[in-house]
Design a protein around this motif. Structure first.
Motif, PDB file in Angstrom:
ATOM      1  N   GLY A  84      37.489  46.232  42.222  1.00 38.18           N
ATOM      2  CA  GLY A  84      38.422  47.065  42.964  1.00 38.18           C
ATOM      3  C   GLY A  84      39.562  46.271  43.573  1.00 38.18           C
ATOM      4  N   PRO A  85      40.710  46.901  43.781  1.00 35.22           N
ATOM      5  CA  PRO A  85      41.889  46.227  44.337  1.00 35.22           C
ATOM      6  C   PRO A  85      41.638  45.564  45.685  1.00 35.22           C
ATOM      7  N   THR A  86      40.796  46.201  46.536  1.00 30.06           N
ATOM      8  CA  THR A  86      40.471  45.582  47.825  1.00 30.06           C
ATOM      9  C   THR A  86      39.000  45.187  47.912  1.00 30.06           C
ATOM     10  N   GLY A  87      38.322  45.173  46.756  1.00 29.30           N
ATOM     11  CA  GLY A  87      36.930  44.743  46.735  1.00 29.30           C
ATOM     12  C   GLY A  87      35.929  45.791  47.159  1.00 29.30           C
ATOM     13  N   ALA A  88      36.320  47.062  47.225  1.00 24.89           N
ATOM     14  CA  ALA A  88      35.393  48.104  47.671  1.00 24.89           C
ATOM     15  C   ALA A  88      34.382  48.491  46.605  1.00 24.89           C
ATOM     16  N   GLY A  89      34.534  47.978  45.380  1.00 19.87           N
ATOM     17  CA  GLY A  89      33.528  48.227  44.367  1.00 19.87           C
ATOM     18  C   GLY A  89      34.054  48.921  43.130  1.00 19.87           C
ATOM     19  N   LEU A  90      33.134  49.275  42.245  1.00 18.99           N
ATOM     20  CA  LEU A  90      33.511  49.890  40.972  1.00 18.99           C
ATOM     21  C   LEU A  90      34.173  51.249  41.178  1.00 18.99           C
ATOM     22  N   CYS A  91      33.714  52.007  42.158  1.00 20.26           N
ATOM     23  CA  CYS A  91      34.321  53.319  42.411  1.00 20.26           C
ATOM     24  C   CYS A  91      35.799  53.171  42.768  1.00 20.26           C
ATOM     25  N   GLU A  92      36.119  52.174  43.594  1.00 18.86           N
ATOM     26  CA  GLU A  92      37.523  51.940  43.934  1.00 18.86           C
ATOM     27  C   GLU A  92      38.303  51.510  42.699  1.00 18.86           C
ATOM     28  N   GLU A  93      37.714  50.656  41.875  1.00 14.95           N
ATOM     29  CA  GLU A  93      38.384  50.194  40.662  1.00 14.95           C
ATOM     30  C   GLU A  93      38.731  51.371  39.746  1.00 14.95           C
ATOM     31  N   LEU A  94      37.823  52.340  39.664  1.00 10.46           N
ATOM     32  CA  LEU A  94      38.028  53.501  38.796  1.00 10.46           C
ATOM     33  C   LEU A  94      38.844  54.603  39.461  1.00 10.46           C
ATOM     34  N   GLY A  95      39.081  54.479  40.773  1.00 11.53           N
ATOM     35  CA  GLY A  95      39.741  55.556  41.506  1.00 11.53           C
ATOM     36  C   GLY A  95      38.872  56.786  41.609  1.00 11.53           C
ATOM     37  N   GLU A  96      37.556  56.573  41.653  1.00  9.49           N
ATOM     38  CA  GLU A  96      36.590  57.676  41.680  1.00  9.49           C
ATOM     39  C   GLU A  96      36.086  57.885  43.111  1.00  9.49           C
ATOM     40  N   GLY A 106      41.451  39.539  48.960  1.00  8.70           N
ATOM     41  CA  GLY A 106      40.986  38.451  48.107  1.00  8.70           C
ATOM     42  C   GLY A 106      41.076  38.711  46.626  1.00  8.70           C
ATOM     43  N   ASP A 107      42.171  39.344  46.176  1.00 12.12           N
ATOM     44  CA  ASP A 107      42.294  39.608  44.747  1.00 12.12           C
ATOM     45  C   ASP A 107      42.318  38.311  43.942  1.00 12.12           C
ATOM     46  N   ALA A 108      42.882  37.248  44.502  1.00 11.44           N
ATOM     47  CA  ALA A 108      42.906  35.963  43.802  1.00 11.44           C
ATOM     48  C   ALA A 108      41.485  35.433  43.604  1.00 11.44           C
ATOM     49  N   LEU A 109      40.614  35.649  44.592  1.00 10.57           N
ATOM     50  CA  LEU A 109      39.215  35.249  44.446  1.00 10.57           C
ATOM     51  C   LEU A 109      38.552  36.016  43.308  1.00 10.57           C
ATOM     52  N   ARG A 110      38.814  37.323  43.231  1.00  8.52           N
ATOM     53  CA  ARG A 110      38.208  38.132  42.168  1.00  8.52           C
ATOM     54  C   ARG A 110      38.721  37.708  40.792  1.00  8.52           C
ATOM     55  N   ARG A 111      40.015  37.414  40.699  1.00  9.47           N
ATOM     56  CA  ARG A 111      40.562  36.937  39.423  1.00  9.47           C
ATOM     57  C   ARG A 111      39.949  35.590  39.050  1.00  9.47           C
ATOM     58  N   GLY A 112      39.802  34.711  40.038  1.00  4.17           N
ATOM     59  CA  GLY A 112      39.189  33.413  39.785  1.00  4.17           C
ATOM     60  C   GLY A 112      37.743  33.536  39.335  1.00  4.17           C
ATOM     61  N   LEU A 113      37.027  34.484  39.950  1.00  6.24           N
ATOM     62  CA  LEU A 113      35.640  34.729  39.562  1.00  6.24           C
ATOM     63  C   LEU A 113      35.555  35.104  38.086  1.00  6.24           C
ATOM     64  N   MET A 114      36.369  36.069  37.673  1.00  5.92           N
ATOM     65  CA  MET A 114      36.296  36.550  36.296  1.00  5.92           C
ATOM     66  C   MET A 114      36.827  35.510  35.308  1.00  5.92           C
ATOM     67  N   GLU A 115      37.770  34.685  35.721  1.00  5.80           N
ATOM     68  CA  GLU A 115      38.224  33.611  34.851  1.00  5.80           C
ATOM     69  C   GLU A 115      37.100  32.610  34.604  1.00  5.80           C
TER      70      GLU A 115
END
Length: 390
Positions: A216-228, A290-299
């Motif tokens: 998710g954009p602010t790390g709130a989880g998959l629901c936030e990522e999907l806009g659900e 922490g979007d940079a942290l999430r991008r770093g994680l997936m990289e």
């Protein structure tokens, strides 16, 4: 009567089900490392997905709060144990997930068990539909009530719909599932489950334990990522990507007010100390920006998977940050784990039945954004060598 227990313990050992705990003291100044019996080791199975338990701002927030407020809360939430930090954190969590209310519990397990068992017991004749791969805390919360239930095959929308169709529109129903499943690293079809819930007039309870902080954009989880936003209840934890301790549930105000007033595991236990809540608030600040942290994680996850492929190591290529490495055989997975520790100073926990089916034993590898590619390559080389030796 107590003589039965040594025999039961021996039976666990014979069946390969005995659990061994490896003491390791994590090192704040050396991310991903710990000491074990005086030796320096690397830890590749931690749930501290973003490394925030070691972040200096989070550590300082907890220390400063402990100096000001002490190390304990002094009571349960209704007896002097509700600090201003508890109130602030619950308000922020509710807003984060777009819900009316949030309740903080001592752990994610307690959050699931207490909320589900209290909620289900309060609704006469409710039927629960539970994913077959749900976490034990969800299963136990449902079983505690003795309610009617349907366990549908993992992520099987067709079977879920068949079970839902057995009941009239006005019959109370609750669908319980997770967003990211920790043992396989796969994700659930959240939108499609919400569609079915809408069609058959069912409530939904989603466990976002392994997605909070990482999706998710602010790390709130998959629901936030999907806009659900249609989920009735969203559960999360602080003890994974947030890097502190505790769990929570968000949802409708009146329901969680009822849970607050009736759940024994919420009412009759000492609350988490304010220092922990203040550390969580600081970590939540870092997670939300922490979007940079999430991008770093997936990289790093992509690099790890590439290295595993190159080394010919069998793993489940799921779409989350969790990387299950398959090492079939209860004895084999333990032997490989021991070899990694003794020969390479690397600790990964062997995972076997009942956490996973027999014959699918594995390691669940995690790699935070603070790992270097060189460290990842070194880990994979050690893993390949240890697997080849068995």
């Amino acid at each position: 009567m107590l003589g039965i227990f040594p025999k039961k313990v021996e039976e666990l050992k014979r069946n390969g089900l005995y659990r061994s705990f490896l003491p390791c003291s994590h090192l704040a100044a050396d991310h991903g490392c710990a000491t074990h019996e005086g030796e320096h080791i690397q830890v590749w199975c931690s749930n501290d997905y973003l490394g925030l338990s070691l972040h200096p701002e989070v550590v300082r927030a907890q220390i400063d709060s402990a100096v000001e407020h002490g190390t304990g809360s002094g009571g349960s939430r209704n007896i002097a144990g509700t600090s201003e930090a508890h109130v602030e954190l619950e308000a922020r969590l509710a807003a984060w997930h777009g819900k009316e209310r949030a309740l903080v519990f001592s752990s994610g397990y307690v959050a699931n068990f207490e909320t589900l068992s209290t909620l289900i017991s309060a609704v006469p004749d409710i039927v629960v539909f539970s994913d077959a791969s749900n976490h034990r805390s969800l299963i136990e919360g449902i079983l505690r009530t003795g309610c009617r239930k349907h366990v549908f095959p993992h992520n099987d929308l067709e079977e879920l719909e068949k079970a839902l169709s057995l009941y009239g529109e006005d019959h109370p129903k609750l669908i319980v599932f997770e967003s990211v499943y920790s043992m396989g690293g796969d994700v659930s079809p959240v939108r499609e489950i919400c569609d079915l819930a809408e069609r058959y007039n069912a409530l939904t309870f989603i466990d976002e334990t392994h997605a909070v902080g990482t999706r998710g954009p602010t790390g709130a989880g998959l629901c936030e990522e999907l806009g659900e936003h249609r989920l009735t209840f969203v559960q999360g934890v602080f003890s994974k990507a947030v890097g502190t301790v505790g769990g929570y549930v968000t949802g409708p105000d009146s329901v969680l007010d009822y849970v607050r007033s009736h759940a024994p595991g919420f009412i009759f236990t000492t609350s988490l100390p304010q220092s922990s809540m203040d550390a969580t608030l600081k970590s939540l600040d870092l997670v939300q920006r922490g979007d940079a942290l999430r991008r770093g994680l997936m990289e790093n996850v992509r690099h790890l998977k590439g290295a595993l492929r190159g080394a010919g190591v069998d793993f489940i290529d799921a779409e989350s940050h969790l990387v299950p490495v398959l090492v079939p055989g209860a004895e084999r997975v333990r032997h490989v784990s021991r070899r990694l520790l003794e020969e390479h100073g690397i600790y990964v926990t062997p995972i076997n039945f009942p956490s996973v089916p027999r014959g699918t034993e594995r390691f669940r590898i995690t790699v935070s954004p603070l790992r270097t590619h060189e460290q990842i390559d070194g880990f994979v080389a050690a893993l390949r060598k240890s697997l080849a030796s068995e």
